[in-house]
Design an enzyme around this catalytic site. Structure first.
Site, PDB file in Angstrom:
ATOM      1  CD  GLU A  48     121.432  51.539  37.185  1.00  0.00           C
ATOM      2  OE1 GLU A  48     122.546  51.344  36.887  1.00  0.00           O
ATOM      3  OE2 GLU A  48     120.482  51.608  36.473  1.00  0.00           O
ATOM      4  CB  CYS A  57     112.763  52.631  40.898  1.00  0.00           C
ATOM      5  SG  CYS A  57     113.047  51.246  39.616  1.00  0.00           S
ATOM      6  CD  GLU A  59     109.501  55.579  38.954  1.00  0.00           C
ATOM      7  OE1 GLU A  59     110.520  55.256  39.201  1.00  0.00           O
ATOM      8  OE2 GLU A  59     109.069  55.555  37.780  1.00  0.00           O
ATOM      9  CB  CYS A  96     107.762  51.963  40.872  1.00  0.00           C
ATOM     10  SG  CYS A  96     109.464  52.377  41.598  1.00  0.00           S
TER      11      CYS A  96
HETATM   12  N1  THU Z   1     113.979  52.952  36.471  1.00  0.00           N
HETATM   13  C1  THU Z   1     113.512  53.875  37.404  1.00  0.00           C
HETATM   14  O1  THU Z   1     114.214  54.226  38.047  1.00  0.00           O
HETATM   15  N2  THU Z   1     112.144  54.141  36.985  1.00  0.00           N
HETATM   16  C2  THU Z   1     111.311  53.764  36.198  1.00  0.00           C
HETATM   17  O2  THU Z   1     110.226  53.980  36.050  1.00  0.00           O
HETATM   18  C3  THU Z   1     111.872  52.529  35.261  1.00  0.00           C
HETATM   19  C4  THU Z   1     113.408  52.063  35.522  1.00  0.00           C
HETATM   20  C5  THU Z   1     115.487  52.413  36.660  1.00  0.00           C
HETATM   21  C6  THU Z   1     116.026  51.477  37.355  1.00  0.00           C
HETATM   22  C7  THU Z   1     117.410  50.959  36.759  1.00  0.00           C
HETATM   23  O3  THU Z   1     118.302  51.689  37.709  1.00  0.00           O
HETATM   24  C8  THU Z   1     117.317  51.767  35.227  1.00  0.00           C
HETATM   25  O4  THU Z   1     116.258  52.453  35.389  1.00  0.00           O
HETATM   26  C9  THU Z   1     116.995  50.813  34.284  1.00  0.00           C
HETATM   27  O5  THU Z   1     116.083  49.760  34.494  1.00  0.00           O
END
Ligand code: THU
Length: 139
Positions: A48, A57, A59, A96
């Protein structure tokens, strides 16, 4: 390695990656692991940012690792996130799903697990039906 061993190895890699996540704002840790065409596993975690939209994310991080290593196919995806696996599975976000679409097939398994290892499974086509991909741009 057979498929079951692959899936356990993917879970182990994604669960370990999740513990490295940088998620001070949402506190929602995610890890992802991808199996490539050479049988290698590539992992990523969410990262983040104080400028919220710049967060990445898990992925996407795993995809970058796969491409950097020379991989060009995603044969299986496993995502580990918190939340009730029955009602709030940590399925990949829309962006993603499209990123994975570039390197995966319609039948590519996308397995979502909670940190304890409970799992649910979909295919890419189930999560991203009627999708747009590289073949649409082929001459
Ligand atoms: N997030 C992911 O990394 N992958 C997912 O499949 C869903 C959400 C992360 C993005 C953000 O840092 C946190 O989860 C909350 O949305």
């Amino acid at each position: 390695m057979d498929a079951l061993h692959d899936e356990q190895a993917l879970f182990d890699a994604a669960a370990a990656a999740r513990l490295q996540a940088y998620a001070p704002y949402s506190k929602f840790l995610v890890g992802a692991a991808l199996l490539d065409e050479a049988g290698r596993i590539h992992a990523g975690c969410n990262v983040e940012n104080a400028a919220y939209p710049q967060g990445v994310c898990a992925e996407a991080g795993a995809l970058s690792a796969l491409v950097l290593a020379g991989g060009r196919q995603v044969l299986a995806v496993l995502v580990v996130g918190a939340g009730d696996i029955a009602t709030q599975p940590c399925t990949p976000c829309g962006g993603c799903r499209q990123k994975l679409r570039e390197f995966a097939m319609p039948g590519t398994p996308i397995v979502v697990a909670d940190p304890s290892g409970l799992r649910r499974r979909w295919t890419l086509a189930q999560l991203l039906p009627e999708s747009f991909g590289p073949e649409h741009l082929a001459p």
